[in-house]
Every structure is written in C-alpha cells, then in structure tokens.
Design a protein around this motif. Sequence first.
Motif, PDB file in Angstrom:
ATOM      1  N   LEU A   1       0.806  -1.224   0.000  1.00 50.61           N
ATOM      2  CA  LEU A   1       0.000   0.000   0.000  1.00 50.61           C
ATOM      3  C   LEU A   1       0.840   1.276   0.000  1.00 50.61           C
ATOM      4  CD1 LEU A   1      -2.752  -0.996   2.601  1.00 50.61           C
ATOM      5  CD2 LEU A   1      -2.939  -0.993   0.100  1.00 50.61           C
ATOM      6  N   LYS A   2       2.182   1.088   0.059  1.00 54.03           N
ATOM      7  CA  LYS A   2       3.096   2.232   0.101  1.00 54.03           C
ATOM      8  C   LYS A   2       2.761   3.145   1.281  1.00 54.03           C
ATOM      9  CE  LYS A   2       4.225   2.302  -4.838  1.00 54.03           C
ATOM     10  NZ  LYS A   2       3.979   0.953  -5.137  1.00 54.03           N
ATOM     11  N   GLU A   3       2.562   2.510   2.429  1.00 54.72           N
ATOM     12  CA  GLU A   3       2.268   3.198   3.686  1.00 54.72           C
ATOM     13  C   GLU A   3       3.283   2.707   4.713  1.00 54.72           C
ATOM     14  OE1 GLU A   3      -0.441   5.192   4.492  1.00 54.72           O
ATOM     15  OE2 GLU A   3      -1.682   4.991   2.715  1.00 54.72           O
ATOM     16  N   PRO A   4       3.608   3.518   5.713  1.00 55.40           N
ATOM     17  CA  PRO A   4       4.526   3.048   6.752  1.00 55.40           C
ATOM     18  C   PRO A   4       3.951   1.830   7.486  1.00 55.40           C
ATOM     19  CG  PRO A   4       4.190   5.427   6.913  1.00 55.40           C
ATOM     20  CD  PRO A   4       3.201   4.912   5.904  1.00 55.40           C
ATOM     21  N   GLU A   5       4.837   0.923   7.900  1.00 55.84           N
ATOM     22  CA  GLU A   5       4.390  -0.282   8.585  1.00 55.84           C
ATOM     23  C   GLU A   5       3.646   0.068   9.875  1.00 55.84           C
ATOM     24  OE1 GLU A   5       6.025  -4.665  10.004  1.00 55.84           O
ATOM     25  OE2 GLU A   5       7.464  -3.154   9.333  1.00 55.84           O
ATOM     26  N   GLY A   6       4.078   1.109  10.549  1.00 53.31           N
ATOM     27  CA  GLY A   6       3.394   1.547  11.765  1.00 53.31           C
ATOM     28  C   GLY A   6       1.947   1.937  11.495  1.00 53.31           C
ATOM     29  N   THR A   7       1.706   2.542  10.343  1.00 58.17           N
ATOM     30  CA  THR A   7       0.344   2.918   9.955  1.00 58.17           C
ATOM     31  C   THR A   7      -0.512   1.674   9.777  1.00 58.17           C
ATOM     32  OG1 THR A   7       1.149   4.918   8.867  1.00 58.17           O
ATOM     33  CG2 THR A   7      -1.031   4.125   8.195  1.00 58.17           C
ATOM     34  N   ILE A   8       0.053   0.652   9.152  1.00 51.69           N
ATOM     35  CA  ILE A   8      -0.685  -0.591   8.923  1.00 51.69           C
ATOM     36  C   ILE A   8      -1.009  -1.256  10.259  1.00 51.69           C
ATOM     37  CG2 ILE A   8      -0.605  -2.870   7.846  1.00 51.69           C
ATOM     38  CD1 ILE A   8      -0.761  -0.344   5.916  1.00 51.69           C
ATOM     39  N   LYS A   9      -0.007  -1.330  11.139  1.00 54.21           N
ATOM     40  CA  LYS A   9      -0.236  -1.923  12.460  1.00 54.21           C
ATOM     41  C   LYS A   9      -1.314  -1.158  13.204  1.00 54.21           C
ATOM     42  CE  LYS A   9       4.377  -3.878  13.081  1.00 54.21           C
ATOM     43  NZ  LYS A   9       5.636  -3.786  13.844  1.00 54.21           N
ATOM     44  N   SER A  10      -1.281   0.156  13.096  1.00 54.83           N
ATOM     45  CA  SER A  10      -2.267   0.995  13.753  1.00 54.83           C
ATOM     46  C   SER A  10      -3.663   0.737  13.194  1.00 54.83           C
ATOM     47  CB  SER A  10      -1.881   2.463  13.572  1.00 54.83           C
ATOM     48  OG  SER A  10      -2.850   3.305  14.115  1.00 54.83           O
ATOM     49  N   ARG A  11      -3.768   0.628  11.864  1.00 50.03           N
ATOM     50  CA  ARG A  11      -5.069   0.372  11.244  1.00 50.03           C
ATOM     51  C   ARG A  11      -5.632  -0.974  11.684  1.00 50.03           C
ATOM     52  NH1 ARG A  11      -3.718   2.429   5.115  1.00 50.03           N
ATOM     53  NH2 ARG A  11      -3.687   4.637   5.636  1.00 50.03           N
ATOM     54  N   LEU A  12      -4.778  -1.988  11.713  1.00 53.69           N
ATOM     55  CA  LEU A  12      -5.237  -3.306  12.163  1.00 53.69           C
ATOM     56  C   LEU A  12      -5.694  -3.245  13.616  1.00 53.69           C
ATOM     57  CD1 LEU A  12      -2.555  -5.611  10.499  1.00 53.69           C
ATOM     58  CD2 LEU A  12      -5.012  -5.587  10.007  1.00 53.69           C
ATOM     59  N   SER A  13      -4.914  -2.583  14.436  1.00 48.88           N
ATOM     60  CA  SER A  13      -5.246  -2.470  15.855  1.00 48.88           C
ATOM     61  C   SER A  13      -6.549  -1.703  16.051  1.00 48.88           C
ATOM     62  CB  SER A  13      -4.102  -1.780  16.594  1.00 48.88           C
ATOM     63  OG  SER A  13      -4.435  -1.582  17.939  1.00 48.88           O
ATOM     64  N   ARG A  14      -6.684  -0.586  15.365  1.00 55.85           N
ATOM     65  CA  ARG A  14      -7.904   0.222  15.502  1.00 55.85           C
ATOM     66  C   ARG A  14      -9.121  -0.537  14.981  1.00 55.85           C
ATOM     67  NH1 ARG A  14      -5.128   5.675  13.387  1.00 55.85           N
ATOM     68  NH2 ARG A  14      -4.081   6.238  15.319  1.00 55.85           N
ATOM     69  N   ALA A  15      -8.953  -1.248  13.857  1.00 62.14           N
ATOM     70  CA  ALA A  15     -10.072  -2.013  13.299  1.00 62.14           C
ATOM     71  C   ALA A  15     -10.523  -3.086  14.283  1.00 62.14           C
ATOM     72  CB  ALA A  15      -9.672  -2.643  11.968  1.00 62.14           C
ATOM     73  N   LYS A  16      -9.563  -3.792  14.876  1.00 62.31           N
ATOM     74  CA  LYS A  16      -9.913  -4.822  15.858  1.00 62.31           C
ATOM     75  C   LYS A  16     -10.558  -4.193  17.087  1.00 62.31           C
ATOM     76  CE  LYS A  16      -5.772  -6.800  15.530  1.00 62.31           C
ATOM     77  NZ  LYS A  16      -4.657  -7.732  15.776  1.00 62.31           N
ATOM     78  N   SER A  17     -10.063  -3.043  17.499  1.00 70.15           N
ATOM     79  CA  SER A  17     -10.638  -2.348  18.648  1.00 70.15           C
ATOM     80  C   SER A  17     -12.077  -1.933  18.374  1.00 70.15           C
ATOM     81  CB  SER A  17      -9.785  -1.129  18.983  1.00 70.15           C
ATOM     82  OG  SER A  17     -10.343  -0.418  20.042  1.00 70.15           O
ATOM     83  N   ILE A  18     -12.323  -1.415  17.177  1.00 68.14           N
ATOM     84  CA  ILE A  18     -13.686  -1.023  16.787  1.00 68.14           C
ATOM     85  C   ILE A  18     -14.589  -2.244  16.785  1.00 68.14           C
ATOM     86  CG2 ILE A  18     -15.113  -0.190  14.863  1.00 68.14           C
ATOM     87  CD1 ILE A  18     -12.695   1.690  14.158  1.00 68.14           C
ATOM     88  N   LEU A  19     -14.092  -3.344  16.218  1.00 71.94           N
ATOM     89  CA  LEU A  19     -14.893  -4.571  16.182  1.00 71.94           C
ATOM     90  C   LEU A  19     -15.196  -5.058  17.600  1.00 71.94           C
ATOM     91  CD1 LEU A  19     -13.198  -6.508  13.252  1.00 71.94           C
ATOM     92  CD2 LEU A  19     -15.457  -5.436  13.254  1.00 71.94           C
ATOM     93  N   ARG A  20     -14.200  -5.010  18.471  1.00 77.39           N
ATOM     94  CA  ARG A  20     -14.410  -5.450  19.855  1.00 77.39           C
ATOM     95  C   ARG A  20     -15.441  -4.572  20.561  1.00 77.39           C
ATOM     96  NH1 ARG A  20      -8.718  -5.666  20.107  1.00 77.39           N
ATOM     97  NH2 ARG A  20      -8.056  -7.772  19.662  1.00 77.39           N
ATOM     98  N   SER A  21     -15.293  -3.263  20.423  1.00 77.06           N
ATOM     99  CA  SER A  21     -16.201  -2.366  21.141  1.00 77.06           C
ATOM    100  C   SER A  21     -17.622  -2.426  20.584  1.00 77.06           C
ATOM    101  CB  SER A  21     -15.682  -0.931  21.124  1.00 77.06           C
ATOM    102  OG  SER A  21     -15.710  -0.404  19.828  1.00 77.06           O
ATOM    103  N   ASN A  22     -17.747  -2.615  19.275  1.00 71.02           N
ATOM    104  CA  ASN A  22     -19.084  -2.702  18.675  1.00 71.02           C
ATOM    105  C   ASN A  22     -19.733  -4.055  18.902  1.00 71.02           C
ATOM    106  OD1 ASN A  22     -18.884  -0.095  17.740  1.00 71.02           O
ATOM    107  ND2 ASN A  22     -18.375  -0.672  15.656  1.00 71.02           N
TER     108      ASN A  22
END
Length: 176
Positions: A144-165
Amino acid sequence: MAKLTTLVKRAKKGDSEAFIALIQQYEDVLYKVASRLLTKDEDVADAMQDAILAAYEKLESLQNDAYFNTWICKILINKCHRILNRNKAVFDVVEIENLQDGVHDSTLKMELEDELNVLNNDYKTAIVLYYIVGMNTKEISEFLKEPEGTIKSRLSRAKSILRSNHHKSEDVIGYV
C-alpha cells in the motif's frame, strides 16, 4: 518458491501456459479477495478478469518474480476499487475466514458482517490483506506504500472497533 519464479520467468518470455499455471495457483486467493471487496458476483468476475488481463499485459513490469502474488493482488484490489467507485457501492467485507471458523450462529455471522461494514475502507483493506490474503504487516506496508506503523495501527484500531461494537460476543472477536 523456485517453481513460482520459474513460471514467472517463462510467462515473461511469452509462455502463455506458464501464465495460466500462475493464475491457477492464485485463482482462489484472487476470488476470496474480490468477493470480500465487492458485493455482486458480476463485479467479482469483472474485477478478476480485468486484473488477470492487466497482469498478462504488464507482466514485464514485475520487478521481483517472487512477489507475483502480492503484485497481482494489488492489481486486483485496484480493479475492485475502480468498480466500487464506479458503482458508488459500499465496501463490503462479508466474513473473515479466521473469524468464520469460530462463529457458529448465523445471527452472530450477520452481526459480524454489519460490524465489518462500519469500518472505513483503509481499515477494511488492512483486515482483508492481513486475514484473507495472508500478508504480514511489512508486506501490506510495501503493497500500500504506507509506513508499517500505519498498517499496524489500522489493524489495531479495526480490531478495537470490532471489539467495542461487538462486546457481547467476545468469544467471536477473540479470534481477531
């Protein structure tokens, strides 16, 4: 791996049978990716056909033969995004296989689909590439030509959203 690079080299030299063999190896992965990004079977078929044709026409541009899978998946995802933009459709991720095995109740499956559809496109793309395509965060980052930290953050946030919802079904989300 050696067989893959051999097939890619042969296909680059114009061996259409080698290209067909490559596509057959990745056909299931391509279908899974397209079917989770698009809602209509016709769109899935169009995206796959367009991606395969584009890959055939641009095979010479593949710089590292070992990354054929990543390269063709990127082409497919771009084709899917064009179809989504054209149709102004909602990015629809049906189910993540890793979660599907843990979900036995059809009501929970439907709720999970609804929760996934709440995620924005960046989060869904990261989830699809990680859980369905099987890429690691470094590969997704390069893809995706994005920093690896950004990808890790997106995965973490997505999982967090799924957990909270979906907090009432922690046994399902625990698989993420």
